[in-house]
Every structure is written in C-alpha cells, then in structure tokens.
Enzyme design. Sequence first.
Site, PDB file in Angstrom:
ATOM      1  N   PHE A 112      27.391  43.246  32.999  1.00 22.70           N
ATOM      2  CA  PHE A 112      26.247  44.453  32.690  1.00 22.70           C
ATOM      3  C   PHE A 112      25.022  44.001  33.516  1.00 22.70           C
ATOM      4  O   PHE A 112      24.322  45.088  33.885  1.00 22.70           O
ATOM      5  CB  PHE A 112      26.055  44.275  31.254  1.00 22.70           C
ATOM      6  CG  PHE A 112      24.803  43.300  30.802  1.00 22.70           C
ATOM      7  CD1 PHE A 112      23.545  43.819  30.871  1.00 22.70           C
ATOM      8  CD2 PHE A 112      25.117  42.024  30.236  1.00 22.70           C
ATOM      9  CE1 PHE A 112      22.348  42.554  30.354  1.00 22.70           C
ATOM     10  CE2 PHE A 112      24.314  41.308  29.982  1.00 22.70           C
ATOM     11  CZ  PHE A 112      22.984  41.398  29.775  1.00 22.70           C
ATOM     12  N   LYS A 113      24.892  42.770  34.094  1.00 20.21           N
ATOM     13  CA  LYS A 113      23.726  42.360  34.966  1.00 20.21           C
ATOM     14  C   LYS A 113      23.718  43.219  36.180  1.00 20.21           C
ATOM     15  O   LYS A 113      22.576  43.656  36.720  1.00 20.21           O
ATOM     16  CB  LYS A 113      23.791  41.162  34.988  1.00 20.21           C
ATOM     17  CG  LYS A 113      23.882  40.061  34.064  1.00 20.21           C
ATOM     18  CD  LYS A 113      22.481  39.802  32.955  1.00 20.21           C
ATOM     19  CE  LYS A 113      22.510  39.270  31.926  1.00 20.21           C
ATOM     20  NZ  LYS A 113      22.711  37.703  31.991  1.00 20.21           N
TER      21      LYS A 113
END
Length: 476
Positions: A112-113
């Site tokens: 998700f980063k």
Amino acid sequence: MKYISTRGGMAPAPYSEILLEGLATDGGLVMPESVPRLTAEQLESWRSLSYAELATEVLGLFATDIPRDDLARMCRDAYSAQNFVAAEVVPVTPLEAGISLVGLSEGPTLAFKDMAMQFLGQSLEYVLAKTDRALNIVGATSGDTGSAAEYALRGKDGIAVFMLSPQGRMSAFQRAQMYSLTDENIHNIAVQGVFDDCQNLMKALFEDLEFKRAHDLGAVNSVNLGRVSAQAVYYFWAWLRASDAVPAEERASFEISVTVPSGNFGNIFSGYLAKKMGVPIRRLVLAANENNVLDEFFRTGVYEPRGAADTHATSSPSMDISKASNLERFVFEVLGRDPERLAAAWRELAETGRIDLTAEQPRFVEEFGFQSGTSTHADRVATIKSVFDASGTVIDPHTADGVKVAREHLEPGVPMLVLETAKPEKFPEIVFEATGTRIGLPEHLAGLLDLPQHVTEMDDDEAALRDFVAERAVSR
C-alpha cells in the site's frame, strides 16, 4: 492552505515547502492550519472520476500552491497503467459477509505504500526542479516503506535516499526488493536493532537543524504530510465505490467503517483526515499485532511505548513498531490543537515513559470515531485459512490482522472495508502454514530473490550514520 507544527514553533508554510521538510522545523509534525470540509454534493460530483482525477481533486485541496495542470500531470504519471496493474488502480471487492477489501497493493512493490510514494516521487522531483534544490531522503522502514520509496525515487535528479531498516526483521522478499537495487542514489543501511531504533536515528538527524540544513535532509516516512494527504485519497475512493449501488437519494447518509492494520499510525490518520473532510466514515478501526501499544492506548487512554527488548518480531513484520511516530498528530487534535498542552504531554512521556489521557479516552470513539483490536500469529493463520477456504482469496498477514479485528467490530447495516497492506506473495511462509499452498512470485519479479544484494550494516550509532550521510549526500 498553509501548514503549521503540532509544537507551535513553525511559521505557516505552503504545501510545496512542507513536502521537502518532512518534520516541522521545530521537531514537531506538520498539520493543516484548518481541514477543508466538503459537501455531499461535492463528493457526489467526484463519483465518475478516475483514480488519478480524484487524486487531483483531493490533493488540490492541500496543494493549493501548485498549479492545477501540474498537479493533474503528476497524478496521471503517479497512477498510470505503467505503475499499477489494476485498471481501476484501487479495486474494492467483497471478501465475506459485511466485509470488503480495498486493494491497495497493485503498485510496483506490491504494498500500500506505493499509493502515496508514487505521488511523492513525482511531487518531490517537481518542487526540487522549481527551486533548484537537492534533497537527501533519510527514512526508516519496517518492511514496505523502504522499497516503495526507493522504487519511486530511484534515478530521480537531485535526490538521494538513505533507508534504515532493522537487521533480520524483514521478510526475504522485502529485503530483496530493497537491497537488490543498484541505482547510485539509493543507499540501504541495515541497523542492528528494531524499527524503533531506526526511527529514532532518523529523528535525531532531523532534530539537529544545523545538520539537516547543511545536508538538505528530507523525509518520506509517514511523518511527511505529503504521504498522509495522498493516502487520504483512497478513503474517498473506497466510499465512492462502496456507495455506487446505493440509491442516489440515500448516499449522503450512507456510512462505512474502515479497518486499518497499523503500526506507525500514518495510514489510519489519513482516514481521520478524510472523515474530517466529509467522507461518511462511522468508525476507524485500528488493527494491531502483538506489538499492541496503540490498541492499549485506544482502549485505556494510556500511551506507553515499549523498548526494543519488548518489541516482538512477528509474522506481520511491517507492524512491529512500539513507538508510533504519527500519534502526535492525533494527540494534537485531542488536546484542542493546543501546542502547550501537547508539549506538556510530551514532557510527561519523556519523564515517565507514558502519556495518560484517560480523561479524554471516551472521546476517542464518540468524537473521533476510533476503535481498536489486537491480532496474534494464531489469529493470522486462522484468518488467512478461513478467508481462503471461503472465497479462494489469499491475503497477507497484515491484512489478516485487519480482517480478524474487522470481524469483531461489524455493525448491522454498516459495510466494513479492510485496507489491504501487501500482496501475500511477499510472505509465502505464513501463507503455506495457513493454506498448505505455496505461492510463487509474480512473473515480472521472478528471480528477485537470486539477485545480488547491496546493503551497509551499521550499529545503532548516530555518529556513524551522520558520517555515512555526509559523505554521500547529493547537492546542487
């Protein structure tokens, strides 16, 4: 829109300036002077937008000093088909009764980063080119921030990255993603210690304003509000997708709850910003692993970080954090945005090792919408197995923490969305333990684990880190 420090010692600054600073100039965290509030009609007008177009609208409320055409181009480049596999960028798919999965791991590092880091890579390069400045990123990672930052910033003009990671505390895949990079502007440093030791080293360099200025230091950890603002976009997207099937006349009152696997509190704080901006979020549910300092805080009102010796190495390693760097932003909100009250709380933390906000704790749910829960290794294994058996979907251990805690906070008539942390391919051991299935790497990453790795091992030594950065920092 201007930005201030939680500690009150920074003159209001524009978005492009705080992007380069990371931490505020007084050592605090950057916050908007005021959070913009959207009407139901404005939210509805965004329903048909692509993800890049939505990002332009949401980030345009924060980055008011960046021309809209430039911002739109950066968002198109960040959320392009070259970077994200899914056509919609963030797919929202039903997982089981009452729970849907928000797919945030379609980017280049399968975590998700990438959602915020791809935008940050575009915006940092843009601002540096405009100001003819260089930037030396010093970051700390417990797993996914490092690779996402390095893939977003590799080869960028005028930028070097110094990424600290805890020796032996990441998965083999996570290490390979970072350490196999050969770009000259990427420097991986494996610190003898845990993530919190890495984060403390990073903060020590930033709090030395003379060193920070001399070497043009910047941050891409979630202390950087650029990341927090970019992460807020997918809360808007998730609500819009969850409400697509709701009759138009009922959408304004349609609420969702969101469960967020959390270690450093940045991702879920982005959700709080989105909620404050007008996204109809009923509850923000924090899911912790065995390092459950934040769960204890939200249940009791007492924040008591643990030392390295008491920070467990778990099977959801990106959450092996006992000192959440973004919690200061939430405490700032709870204490009425009063820098003096915040300073008193931080003095209490320094003197006693804890902050006691038990008097404020009932407001955590009633006013701010936060709840929390804890998941263990056994819970992760059982959750991965149950989800796989029921749907054929494989989830990673951090997302499993989220699903386990989400199940405990379901409310009738309120859809629960769980934010995906990473692809399960990054954690094959626990997937095999839970399902008996061995999952291989995606085709485009085949051979990653066999590549030579380039990393500098270092003791938990601030002086050694200073020397390392000073010798390799880029300048204009």
